[in-house]
Design a protein around this motif. Structure first.
Motif, mmCIF file in Angstrom:
data_model
loop_
_atom_site.group_PDB
_atom_site.id
_atom_site.type_symbol
_atom_site.label_atom_id
_atom_site.label_comp_id
_atom_site.label_asym_id
_atom_site.label_seq_id
_atom_site.Cartn_x
_atom_site.Cartn_y
_atom_site.Cartn_z
ATOM 1 N N VAL A 79 37.549 14.651 19.628
ATOM 2 C CA VAL A 79 38.289 14.364 20.860
ATOM 3 C C VAL A 79 37.322 14.195 22.031
ATOM 4 N N ARG A 80 36.338 15.097 22.094
ATOM 5 C CA ARG A 80 35.368 15.004 23.203
ATOM 6 C C ARG A 80 34.542 13.726 23.122
ATOM 7 N N LEU A 81 34.167 13.363 21.899
ATOM 8 C CA LEU A 81 33.421 12.121 21.707
ATOM 9 C C LEU A 81 34.255 10.930 22.157
ATOM 10 N N LEU A 82 35.532 10.947 21.794
ATOM 11 C CA LEU A 82 36.446 9.885 22.205
ATOM 12 C C LEU A 82 36.487 9.779 23.726
ATOM 13 N N MET A 83 36.627 10.933 24.358
ATOM 14 C CA MET A 83 36.708 10.940 25.818
ATOM 15 C C MET A 83 35.419 10.414 26.423
ATOM 16 N N TYR A 84 34.320 10.844 25.851
ATOM 17 C CA TYR A 84 33.025 10.400 26.374
ATOM 18 C C TYR A 84 32.902 8.888 26.285
ATOM 19 N N LEU A 85 33.296 8.347 25.144
ATOM 20 C CA LEU A 85 33.176 6.911 24.953
ATOM 21 C C LEU A 85 34.103 6.105 25.841
ATOM 22 N N PHE A 86 35.287 6.627 26.108
ATOM 23 C CA PHE A 86 36.241 5.837 26.867
ATOM 24 C C PHE A 86 36.207 6.088 28.367
ATOM 25 N N GLY A 158 29.292 16.058 -4.299
ATOM 26 C CA GLY A 158 28.724 14.846 -4.881
ATOM 27 C C GLY A 158 29.678 13.684 -4.880
ATOM 28 N N SER A 159 30.892 13.910 -4.340
ATOM 29 C CA SER A 159 31.832 12.796 -4.315
ATOM 30 C C SER A 159 31.371 11.767 -3.299
ATOM 31 N N ARG A 160 30.565 12.245 -2.293
ATOM 32 C CA ARG A 160 29.955 11.351 -1.337
ATOM 33 C C ARG A 160 30.981 10.406 -0.739
ATOM 34 N N ALA A 161 32.023 11.025 -0.205
ATOM 35 C CA ALA A 161 33.042 10.235 0.471
ATOM 36 C C ALA A 161 33.495 11.026 1.681
ATOM 37 N N ILE A 162 34.049 10.302 2.657
ATOM 38 C CA ILE A 162 34.461 10.991 3.880
ATOM 39 C C ILE A 162 35.938 10.793 4.165
ATOM 40 N N GLU A 163 36.491 11.751 4.874
ATOM 41 C CA GLU A 163 37.912 11.712 5.175
ATOM 42 C C GLU A 163 38.177 11.012 6.496
ATOM 43 N N TYR A 164 39.466 10.844 6.805
ATOM 44 C CA TYR A 164 39.847 10.057 7.953
ATOM 45 C C TYR A 164 39.261 10.555 9.264
ATOM 46 N N ASP A 165 39.364 11.860 9.539
ATOM 47 C CA ASP A 165 38.874 12.287 10.853
ATOM 48 C C ASP A 165 37.361 12.134 10.965
ATOM 49 N N ASN A 166 36.658 12.310 9.880
ATOM 50 C CA ASN A 166 35.213 12.095 9.914
ATOM 51 C C ASN A 166 34.867 10.619 9.988
ATOM 52 N N PHE A 167 35.734 9.800 9.395
ATOM 53 C CA PHE A 167 35.553 8.351 9.515
ATOM 54 C C PHE A 167 35.627 7.942 10.982
ATOM 55 N N ILE A 168 36.616 8.482 11.676
ATOM 56 C CA ILE A 168 36.752 8.193 13.107
ATOM 57 C C ILE A 168 35.493 8.619 13.853
ATOM 58 N N GLU A 169 35.005 9.804 13.500
ATOM 59 C CA GLU A 169 33.791 10.294 14.150
ATOM 60 C C GLU A 169 32.611 9.345 13.899
ATOM 61 N N LEU B 218 20.124 9.963 13.579
ATOM 62 C CA LEU B 218 21.223 10.506 12.796
ATOM 63 C C LEU B 218 20.924 11.761 11.978
ATOM 64 N N PRO B 219 19.673 11.964 11.505
ATOM 65 C CA PRO B 219 19.418 13.234 10.826
ATOM 66 C C PRO B 219 19.715 14.454 11.701
ATOM 67 N N PHE B 220 19.711 14.263 13.017
ATOM 68 C CA PHE B 220 19.958 15.406 13.886
ATOM 69 C C PHE B 220 21.422 15.578 14.244
ATOM 70 N N LEU B 221 22.253 14.719 13.721
ATOM 71 C CA LEU B 221 23.673 14.823 13.985
ATOM 72 C C LEU B 221 24.190 16.138 13.395
ATOM 73 N N VAL B 222 24.854 16.913 14.239
ATOM 74 C CA VAL B 222 25.397 18.177 13.767
ATOM 75 C C VAL B 222 26.816 17.918 13.315
ATOM 76 N N SER B 223 27.097 18.233 12.048
ATOM 77 C CA SER B 223 28.457 18.000 11.573
ATOM 78 C C SER B 223 29.181 19.339 11.521
ATOM 79 N N TYR B 224 30.367 19.349 12.056
ATOM 80 C CA TYR B 224 31.166 20.562 12.083
ATOM 81 C C TYR B 224 32.358 20.375 11.153
ATOM 82 N N ASP B 225 33.056 21.419 10.892
ATOM 83 C CA ASP B 225 34.280 21.271 10.102
ATOM 84 C C ASP B 225 35.470 21.115 11.025
#
Lengths: 209, 225
Positions: A79-86, A158-169, B218-225
């Motif tokens: 959300v904060r990233l979104l705000m920052y960008l917009f 090892g599935s090496r896939a991302i979910e929707y909210d991380n995709f948005i990020e 990007l290696p420094f990107l901190v990923s959170y849950d």
């Protein structure tokens, strides 16, 4: 200049609604903007419900709540990233016009995610992510896509896939960093010069939240 | 932006930052290279000479599946049952990302773990030196001083941005606990080092290609849950 497609090293940058006008003045975002004419009344209502004190601006938590009624929940960081960008500021507040832009952009990205999550698993993998970013006009090298997937692959199974909210990020980060880079590469040559200070100022808001 | 301290980044360029690895020694055979070695030859991960015995103990205690590598969960355990408190997921992940050998998919091997342990020890010493009131937190000015003591000069504008980032996270207190200090310090230091690699003339500016730019950052990107 090998490997550039889609009209230049960054791609056409098309395929999604243009962001809100960049504000040079950090105080502009504190002055409530207004909804463009013809805005969907549901969107207006959504914003107004979130704007509990009627100030014309919502903060990160209010925005998070407002968005969750339309999308699945986003983390505060997203959300904060979104705000920052917009808003192009760290003010932590967003007005109606930016909210509208942000909302449409999210809808656009939701559509992209669903298009590329072909098996409807709720996740997209590296190659699909690359294609999704390409479809939005971002030519991201495979090594960077791998980096993004390894950062956002929550389960480390090892599935090496991302979910929707991380995709948005991911989209926010790629879009944001690309725009910042292009500000310094006005000739679209694929190179930009940064001072140490401008480099740090550009990059830090995307890395830590 | 040349400054009077002998260079655009401040004097020292991080000399004495303690991240120097011990002298390279002939590579040991990779631990666990044969299927029987985990139990046949006894569990004996090999550490560089001079490794802090506490690091060795922590590694062995944390490596509960005897894989010879420390993964995210095991590292979290090692840290909070050791001399540190529980770290946030983002920081643990960042540490693993930064210290892991890319060819080891399972996590940190003994050598990498020892390097991380030593690095954390350095940050801990700095933190304690600058947490003068022993509150367990330091403010951004103290962070600036701490990084300065390592030879990094943080421009005020950058400190401002860090302040607004950590301010929103900690709801207005602008103070960093050790976890946030490590995260912030490692990122600032790491990015500065990366930038310097591209600024061979030491002018304070660097020209970066788009791909290069993304790969550095990007290696420094901190990923959170």
């Amino acid at each position: 200049m090998a490997g550039y497609g889609y009209g230049g090293p960054y791609g056409s940058g098309g395929g999604y609604p243009p962001p809100a006008q960049p504000y040079g003045n950090p105080f502009t975002a504190l002055t409530p903007s207004s909804f463009p004419p013809g805005t969907d009344p549901n969107l207006v209502a959504c914003f107004q419900m979130a704007d509990q004190d009627g100030s014309g601006l919502v903060d990160d938590r209010e925005l998070q709540r407002a968005l969750s009624s339309y999308n699945q929940g986003f983390s505060l960081r997203t959300v904060r990233l979104l705000m920052y960008l917009f808003t192009h500021t760290n003010s932590g507040r967003i007005g109606p016009r930016e909210f509208t832009g942000l909302f449409h952009c999210l809808q656009m990205w939701r559509g992209t995610f669903e298009r590329f999550d072909r098996d409807r698993s709720g996740k997209i993998d590296g190659p699909e992510l690359r294609e999704a970013l390409l479809s939005m006009g971002f030519v991201v090298p495979p090594v960077v896509v791998d980096l993004l997937v390894s950062k956002f692959d929550k389960y480390g199974d090892g599935s090496r896939a991302i979910e929707y909210d991380n995709f948005i990020e991911c989209c926010l980060i790629v879009k944001g960093l690309t725009e910042k880079f292009k500000e310094r590469d006005t000739m679209l040559s694929g190179s930009a010069t940064f001072t140490y200070e401008s480099f740090m100022l550009t990059v830090l808001p995307f890395l830590i939240a | 932006m040349a400054s009077s301290f002998g260079g655009p980044y401040g004097y020292g360029y991080g000399y004495g930052d303690g991240q120097q690895q011990p002298q390279p020694y002939p590579p040991q055979p990779p631990y666990g290279s044969s299927p029987s070695s985990s139990f046949g030859s006894g569990y004996r991960p090999s550490f560089p000479p001079g490794t802090d015995p506490e690091a060795i103990r922590s590694f062995e205690m944390a490596d509960r599946d005897w894989s010879g590598y420390i993964d995210e969960e095991e590292l979290q355990q090692a840290l909070c049952s050791g001399p540190y408190q529980r770290f946030s997921t983002g920081t643990v992940r960042l540490l693993i990302f930064l210290f892991k050998n890319p060819t080891d998919p399972l996590g940190l091997g003994p050598k990498e773990f020892a390097a991380l342990w030593s690095c954390l020890g350095q940050w801990r010493a700095i933190f304690e030196r600058f947490d003068r009131d022993r509150s367990g937190k330091i403010d951004l000015t103290e962070l600036r001083d701490a990084l300065y003591s390592l030879g990094y000069v943080i421009p005020p504008s950058v400190l401002q941005v860090l302040m607004s980032i950590y301010d929103s996270r900690s709801s207005g207190t602008c103070e960093l606990n050790f976890d946030a200090f490590v995260e912030c310090g490692m990122i600032v230091k790491g990015l500065t080092e990366k930038f310097k690699e591209k600024d061979l003339q030491y002018t304070g500016s660097a020209t970066l290609g788009y791909d290069e730019f993304l790969c550095m950052i990007l290696p420094f990107l901190v990923s959170y849950d």
